[in-house]
Design an enzyme around this catalytic site. Structure first.
Site, PDB file in Angstrom:
ATOM      1  N   TYR A 150      66.983  20.375  72.183  1.00  0.00           N
ATOM      2  CA  TYR A 150      66.860  21.487  73.140  1.00  0.00           C
ATOM      3  C   TYR A 150      65.441  21.532  73.706  1.00  0.00           C
ATOM      4  CZ  TYR A 150      66.251  26.249  74.854  1.00  0.00           C
ATOM      5  OH  TYR A 150      65.934  27.339  75.625  1.00  0.00           O
TER       6      TYR A 150
HETATM    7  N1  NAP Z   1      67.953  34.004  75.270  1.00  0.00           N
HETATM    8  C1  NAP Z   1      66.633  33.871  75.224  1.00  0.00           C
HETATM    9  O1  NAP Z   1      65.928  34.697  74.627  1.00  0.00           O
HETATM   10  C2  NAP Z   1      65.984  32.678  75.873  1.00  0.00           C
HETATM   11  C3  NAP Z   1      64.729  32.274  75.434  1.00  0.00           C
HETATM   12  C4  NAP Z   1      64.125  31.183  76.043  1.00  0.00           C
HETATM   13  C5  NAP Z   1      64.759  30.521  77.085  1.00  0.00           C
HETATM   14  N2  NAP Z   1      65.981  30.929  77.493  1.00  0.00           N
HETATM   15  C6  NAP Z   1      66.633  30.199  78.620  1.00  0.00           C
HETATM   16  O2  NAP Z   1      67.100  31.143  79.577  1.00  0.00           O
HETATM   17  C7  NAP Z   1      68.386  30.733  80.073  1.00  0.00           C
HETATM   18  C8  NAP Z   1      69.423  31.825  79.784  1.00  0.00           C
HETATM   19  O3  NAP Z   1      69.435  32.101  78.396  1.00  0.00           O
HETATM   20  P1  NAP Z   1      70.734  32.718  77.679  1.00  0.00           P
HETATM   21  O4  NAP Z   1      70.372  32.901  76.259  1.00  0.00           O
HETATM   22  O5  NAP Z   1      71.230  33.850  78.487  1.00  0.00           O
HETATM   23  O6  NAP Z   1      71.712  31.445  77.827  1.00  0.00           O
HETATM   24  P2  NAP Z   1      73.077  31.155  77.020  1.00  0.00           P
HETATM   25  O7  NAP Z   1      73.757  32.446  76.763  1.00  0.00           O
HETATM   26  O8  NAP Z   1      72.773  30.293  75.839  1.00  0.00           O
HETATM   27  O9  NAP Z   1      73.868  30.252  78.067  1.00  0.00           O
HETATM   28  C9  NAP Z   1      74.043  30.670  79.428  1.00  0.00           C
HETATM   29  C10 NAP Z   1      75.332  30.145  79.953  1.00  0.00           C
HETATM   30  O10 NAP Z   1      75.326  28.711  80.007  1.00  0.00           O
HETATM   31  C11 NAP Z   1      76.652  28.346  80.268  1.00  0.00           C
HETATM   32  N3  NAP Z   1      77.004  27.004  79.822  1.00  0.00           N
HETATM   33  C12 NAP Z   1      76.918  26.485  78.573  1.00  0.00           C
HETATM   34  N4  NAP Z   1      77.503  25.255  78.556  1.00  0.00           N
HETATM   35  C13 NAP Z   1      77.965  25.016  79.822  1.00  0.00           C
HETATM   36  C14 NAP Z   1      78.674  23.951  80.440  1.00  0.00           C
HETATM   37  N5  NAP Z   1      79.077  22.865  79.754  1.00  0.00           N
HETATM   38  N6  NAP Z   1      78.968  24.047  81.756  1.00  0.00           N
HETATM   39  C15 NAP Z   1      78.609  25.131  82.444  1.00  0.00           C
HETATM   40  N7  NAP Z   1      77.944  26.183  81.933  1.00  0.00           N
HETATM   41  C16 NAP Z   1      77.638  26.129  80.635  1.00  0.00           C
HETATM   42  C17 NAP Z   1      77.554  29.358  79.539  1.00  0.00           C
HETATM   43  O11 NAP Z   1      78.546  29.806  80.480  1.00  0.00           O
HETATM   44  P3  NAP Z   1      79.994  30.396  80.014  1.00  0.00           P
HETATM   45  O12 NAP Z   1      79.665  31.556  79.086  1.00  0.00           O
HETATM   46  O13 NAP Z   1      80.636  30.824  81.283  1.00  0.00           O
HETATM   47  O14 NAP Z   1      80.735  29.292  79.307  1.00  0.00           O
HETATM   48  C18 NAP Z   1      76.571  30.455  79.112  1.00  0.00           C
HETATM   49  O15 NAP Z   1      77.030  31.760  79.333  1.00  0.00           O
HETATM   50  C19 NAP Z   1      68.704  29.405  79.395  1.00  0.00           C
HETATM   51  O16 NAP Z   1      68.344  28.351  80.248  1.00  0.00           O
HETATM   52  C20 NAP Z   1      67.849  29.426  78.132  1.00  0.00           C
HETATM   53  O17 NAP Z   1      67.508  28.136  77.694  1.00  0.00           O
HETATM   54  C21 NAP Z   1      66.618  31.992  76.917  1.00  0.00           C
END
Ligand code: NAP
Length: 238
Positions: A150
């Site tokens: 990741y």
């Molecule tokens: N959460 C945090 O605190 C955090 C921290 C640092 C960075 N980030 C970054 O910020 C962004 C959003 O974070 P998040 O935690 O909200 O993300 P997440 O919930 O882990 O993923 C976001 C969405 O990605 C989609 N996804 C996964 N596999 C897929 C595939 N094969 N094809 C198409 N879509 C796919 C899913 O859509 P579906 O649900 O529709 O399947 C999921 O809802 C990400 O890029 C993450 O790396 C987040």
């Protein structure tokens, strides 16, 4: 009118907050999702209640053919698409010693390959003044993490952000946002973030709106490109 913004993975969590936050700032939304159809439909309803349009685009971004057709599908329905936000991502725990070829390939397919080719296709269609924002991670500054594939994929996407910003200037701006401790991974509760937050300068987790504000800042500043903005309470400082 601001135009349309395509946000990948926008049915839930940070992507959903971006869709609703940007709609409240005048953007129409092209909302991509993969498995979360019901959540995508309810997010679209909330965008429409905020007075903006919302079109839904399901696609599995691990499938190269689905990636190839997504941008043409979006532009057919939303010809004024001006912004691409590469938000969809996977996040699986495994140090290098436990990283399999499959885990590596999936992280790179969804977190790097898809944003790269979506950006390429988007840049060919968006015209003057287009913008791309990549969701990265404060972990790009780390040299030690149990999320090896990741972290490597997000470091690659950060490098892509700068390379693409240079090649696509001045027509298209390309920037990145690095969230820190915002939402816990699936299966973990708020105590997970509270425990980790004790180790970062801010001493507390952030909120999805902190990420929305960082993205809005980049969208609204026409002289900013190739920038990587940390919305992480200082986590990247170590
Ligand atoms: N959460 C945090 O605190 C955090 C921290 C640092 C960075 N980030 C970054 O910020 C962004 C959003 O974070 P998040 O935690 O909200 O993300 P997440 O919930 O882990 O993923 C976001 C969405 O990605 C989609 N996804 C996964 N596999 C897929 C595939 N094969 N094809 C198409 N879509 C796919 C899913 O859509 P579906 O649900 O529709 O399947 C999921 O809802 C990400 O890029 C993450 O790396 C987040």
């Amino acid at each position: 009118m601001a135009g349309t913004v395509l946000i990948t993975g926008a049915a839930r969590r940070i992507g959903r907050a971006l869709a609703l936050g940007l709609a409240r700032h005048g953007w129409d939304i092209a909302l991509h999702y993969h498995r979360s159809r019901q959540e995508a439909e309810s997010a679209a309803e909330q965008v429409r209640q905020a007075g903006r349009t919302c079109e839904l685009f399901p696609a599995d971004l691990s499938d190269p053919q689905a990636v190839r057709t997504l941008i043409p599908r979006v532009f057919e329905k939303c010809p004024h698409c001006r912004v691409l936000i590469n938000n969809a991502s996977i996040f699986k725990r495994a140090p290098l010693s436990e990283t399999t070829e499959d885990l590596f390939d999936r992280h790179f397919a969804i977190n790097v390959r898809a944003p790269l080719f979506l950006s390429k296709d988007f840049a060919a269609r968006c015209g003057e003044g287009g913008q791309i924002v990549n969701l990265l991670d404060a972990k790009i500054e780390r040299t030690f993490t149990p999320y090896f594939a990741y972290a490597l994929s997000k470091k690659a996407l950060a490098a892509f952000t700068e390379l693409a910003a240079r090649e696509l200037a001045p027509r298209v701006r390309v920037n990145g946002v690095c969230p820190g401790l915002i939402l816990p991974p699936e299966g973990e509760g708020p105590e997970y973030l509270a425990r980790l937050a004790k180790k970062i300068p801010a001493g507390r987790p952030g909120a999805v709106d902190d990420v929305v504000r960082a993205v809005l800042f980049l969208l609204e500043n026409e002289f900013v490109t190739g920038q990587i903005l940390f919305a992480d309470g200082g986590e990247h400082l170590g």
